[in-house]
Scaffold this motif. Structure first.
Motif, PDB file in Angstrom:
ATOM      1  N   HIS B  36      14.496  -0.501  -3.785  1.00  0.00           N
ATOM      2  CA  HIS B  36      13.897   0.062  -4.868  1.00  0.00           C
ATOM      3  C   HIS B  36      12.489   0.290  -4.523  1.00  0.00           C
ATOM      4  N   TRP B  37      12.045   1.315  -5.130  1.00  0.00           N
ATOM      5  CA  TRP B  37      10.562   1.531  -4.865  1.00  0.00           C
ATOM      6  C   TRP B  37       9.671   1.561  -6.313  1.00  0.00           C
ATOM      7  N   TYR B  38       8.389   0.894  -5.796  1.00  0.00           N
ATOM      8  CA  TYR B  38       7.498   0.581  -7.135  1.00  0.00           C
ATOM      9  C   TYR B  38       6.258   1.460  -6.751  1.00  0.00           C
ATOM     10  N   GLN B  39       5.762   2.051  -7.620  1.00  0.00           N
ATOM     11  CA  GLN B  39       4.414   2.705  -7.673  1.00  0.00           C
ATOM     12  C   GLN B  39       3.452   1.955  -8.158  1.00  0.00           C
ATOM     13  N   GLN B  40       2.056   1.774  -7.536  1.00  0.00           N
ATOM     14  CA  GLN B  40       1.036   0.845  -8.200  1.00  0.00           C
ATOM     15  C   GLN B  40      -0.130   1.812  -8.162  1.00  0.00           C
ATOM     16  N   LEU B  41      -0.499   2.474  -9.433  1.00  0.00           N
ATOM     17  CA  LEU B  41      -1.515   2.984  -9.388  1.00  0.00           C
ATOM     18  C   LEU B  41      -2.815   2.103  -9.242  1.00  0.00           C
ATOM     19  N   PRO B  42      -4.066   2.584  -9.106  1.00  0.00           N
ATOM     20  CA  PRO B  42      -5.343   1.709  -8.975  1.00  0.00           C
ATOM     21  C   PRO B  42      -5.503   0.727  -9.988  1.00  0.00           C
ATOM     22  N   THR B  44      -3.725  -1.374 -11.659  1.00  0.00           N
ATOM     23  CA  THR B  44      -2.727  -1.503 -12.590  1.00  0.00           C
ATOM     24  C   THR B  44      -1.637  -2.363 -12.098  1.00  0.00           C
ATOM     25  N   ALA B  45      -0.481  -2.710 -12.798  1.00  0.00           N
ATOM     26  CA  ALA B  45       0.665  -3.267 -12.453  1.00  0.00           C
ATOM     27  C   ALA B  45       1.620  -2.452 -11.892  1.00  0.00           C
ATOM     28  N   PRO B  46       2.638  -2.899 -10.709  1.00  0.00           N
ATOM     29  CA  PRO B  46       3.575  -2.012 -10.412  1.00  0.00           C
ATOM     30  C   PRO B  46       4.499  -1.423 -11.662  1.00  0.00           C
ATOM     31  N   LYS B  47       5.041  -0.099 -11.187  1.00  0.00           N
ATOM     32  CA  LYS B  47       5.942   0.443 -11.826  1.00  0.00           C
ATOM     33  C   LYS B  47       7.192   0.768 -11.273  1.00  0.00           C
ATOM     34  N   LEU B  48       8.299   0.591 -11.848  1.00  0.00           N
ATOM     35  CA  LEU B  48       9.422   0.978 -11.091  1.00  0.00           C
ATOM     36  C   LEU B  48       9.640   2.436 -10.920  1.00  0.00           C
ATOM     37  N   LEU B  49       9.715   3.074  -9.680  1.00  0.00           N
ATOM     38  CA  LEU B  49       9.818   4.340  -9.442  1.00  0.00           C
ATOM     39  C   LEU B  49      11.300   4.814  -8.944  1.00  0.00           C
ATOM     40  N   ILE B  50      11.821   4.216  -8.369  1.00  0.00           N
ATOM     41  CA  ILE B  50      13.303   4.488  -7.864  1.00  0.00           C
ATOM     42  C   ILE B  50      14.185   3.073  -7.740  1.00  0.00           C
ATOM     43  N   TYR B  51      15.278   3.405  -8.218  1.00  0.00           N
ATOM     44  CA  TYR B  51      16.193   2.025  -8.273  1.00  0.00           C
ATOM     45  C   TYR B  51      17.448   2.351  -7.408  1.00  0.00           C
ATOM     46  N   GLY B  52      18.269   1.483  -7.030  1.00  0.00           N
ATOM     47  CA  GLY B  52      19.444   1.595  -6.425  1.00  0.00           C
ATOM     48  C   GLY B  52      19.498   2.839  -5.312  1.00  0.00           C
ATOM     49  N   ASN B  53      18.355   2.664  -4.529  1.00  0.00           N
ATOM     50  CA  ASN B  53      18.255   3.764  -3.377  1.00  0.00           C
ATOM     51  C   ASN B  53      17.701   5.080  -3.894  1.00  0.00           C
ATOM     52  N   SER B  54      18.242   5.591  -4.949  1.00  0.00           N
ATOM     53  CA  SER B  54      18.193   7.141  -5.038  1.00  0.00           C
ATOM     54  C   SER B  54      17.891   7.426  -6.669  1.00  0.00           C
ATOM     55  N   GLU B  83      -2.574  12.599  -9.183  1.00  0.00           N
ATOM     56  CA  GLU B  83      -2.035  11.526  -9.796  1.00  0.00           C
ATOM     57  C   GLU B  83      -1.179  10.639  -9.037  1.00  0.00           C
ATOM     58  N   ASP B  84      -0.475  11.231  -7.974  1.00  0.00           N
ATOM     59  CA  ASP B  84       0.310  10.405  -7.243  1.00  0.00           C
ATOM     60  C   ASP B  84      -0.490   9.487  -6.033  1.00  0.00           C
ATOM     61  N   GLU B  85      -1.771   9.386  -6.087  1.00  0.00           N
ATOM     62  CA  GLU B  85      -2.403   8.697  -5.225  1.00  0.00           C
ATOM     63  C   GLU B  85      -2.231   7.269  -5.745  1.00  0.00           C
ATOM     64  N   ALA B  86      -1.820   6.645  -4.955  1.00  0.00           N
ATOM     65  CA  ALA B  86      -1.402   5.090  -5.370  1.00  0.00           C
ATOM     66  C   ALA B  86      -1.052   4.207  -4.150  1.00  0.00           C
ATOM     67  N   ASP B  87      -0.325   3.027  -4.425  1.00  0.00           N
ATOM     68  CA  ASP B  87       0.233   2.417  -3.382  1.00  0.00           C
ATOM     69  C   ASP B  87       1.682   2.185  -3.704  1.00  0.00           C
ATOM     70  N   TYR B  88       2.769   2.326  -2.856  1.00  0.00           N
ATOM     71  CA  TYR B  88       3.714   2.295  -2.920  1.00  0.00           C
ATOM     72  C   TYR B  88       4.643   1.200  -2.282  1.00  0.00           C
ATOM     73  N   TYR B  89       5.527   0.552  -2.715  1.00  0.00           N
ATOM     74  CA  TYR B  89       6.248  -0.583  -2.159  1.00  0.00           C
ATOM     75  C   TYR B  89       7.806  -0.606  -2.510  1.00  0.00           C
ATOM     76  N   CYS B  90       8.369  -0.949  -1.146  1.00  0.00           N
ATOM     77  CA  CYS B  90      10.049  -0.748  -1.317  1.00  0.00           C
ATOM     78  C   CYS B  90      10.310  -2.203  -1.503  1.00  0.00           C
ATOM     79  N   GLN B  91      11.493  -2.563  -1.828  1.00  0.00           N
ATOM     80  CA  GLN B  91      11.975  -3.968  -2.002  1.00  0.00           C
ATOM     81  C   GLN B  91      13.433  -3.955  -2.019  1.00  0.00           C
ATOM     82  N   SER B  92      13.670  -5.068  -1.269  1.00  0.00           N
ATOM     83  CA  SER B  92      15.358  -5.261  -1.316  1.00  0.00           C
ATOM     84  C   SER B  92      15.720  -6.708  -1.339  1.00  0.00           C
TER      85      SER B  92
END
Lengths: 120, 112
Positions: B36-42, B44-54, B83-92
């Motif tokens: 899963h992928w999360y986007q964290q805008l400056p 702010t809290a992380p936000k779910l971006l992608i779940y279940g791989n795709s 507006e896409d400038e942010a930190d991105y995190y994967c998670q498994s």
């Protein structure tokens, strides 16, 4: 609409115990599969999962912090509480709570986070 | 120290395509566990971006896409916007560590 909000002290002293509360709305922790977890993020660093509690009171902890953590829920109050003992300056971080719809599933909704500073 | 490795930073001009890799091992991504992928805008809290791989949650633009292959996963952003400038995190999930949620090291996306 699912919302979560963290609350607790902003400053704790080393060796003290931190107690954080996550108050949520828009779902019930008695619904099958649902869980609420805690994640922290030290300033400028990555996310770190801490603990999670499921609807059936199944509790999971990060192995590296398990001895210091306790997670509980109060379904009637829509709250989840995390306690962390023996706080240290390295525990300074923003602490988030988040919702999951099932075991090993994604964290779909997050609270705004609360910054906890550990300092004497 | 995370078991999921991401590049510290990627950058691109508006309109370009950027990709972020998330490299794991046989005990997490390679074992078939979802990413899963999360986007964290400056600030702010992380936000779910992608779940279940795709899969994209409702409201996430289709210029964000995810994929998984072997012991790695990737997040692609096409038509990069400011507006896409942010930190991105994967998670498994990691079976060897018994860690329910393992996060990646995080990637800062900069829009030039």
């Amino acid at each position: 609409q699912i919302t979560l909000k963290e609350s607790g002290p902003t400053l704790v002293k080393p060796t003290q115990t931190l107690t954080l509360t996550c108050t949520f709305s828009g779902f019930s922790l008695s619904t099958s599969g649902v869980g609420v977890g805690w994640i922290r993020q030290p300033p400028g660093k990555a996310l770190e999962w801490l603990a999670l509690i499921y609807w059936d009171d199944d509790k999971r902890y990060s192995p590296s912090l398990k001895s210091r953590l306790t997670i509980t829920k109060d379904t009637s109050k829509n709250q989840v509480v995390l306690t962390m003992t023996n706080m240290d300056p390295v525990d300074t971080a923003t602490y988030y709570c988040a919702h999951t719809r099932g075991y090993r599933e994604w964290l779909g909704y997050w609270g705004q986070g609360t910054l906890v500073t550990v300092s004497s | 120290q995370s078991v999921l490795t991401q590049p510290p930073s990627v950058s691109g001009a508006p309109g370009q395509r950027v990709t972020i890799s998330c490299t794991g091992s046989s005990s997490n991504i390679g074992a078939g566990y979802d990413v899963h992928w999360y986007q964290q805008l400056p600030g702010t809290a992380p936000k779910l971006l992608i779940y279940g791989n795709s899969n994209r949650p409702s409201g996430v633009p289709d210029r964000f896409s995810g994929s998984k292959s072997g012991t790695s996963a990737s997040l692609a952003i096409t038509g990069l916007q400011a507006e896409d400038e942010a930190d991105y995190y994967c998670q498994s999930y990691d079976s060897s560590l018994s860690v329910l949620y393992v996060f990646g090291t995080g990637t800062k996306v900069t829009v030039l």
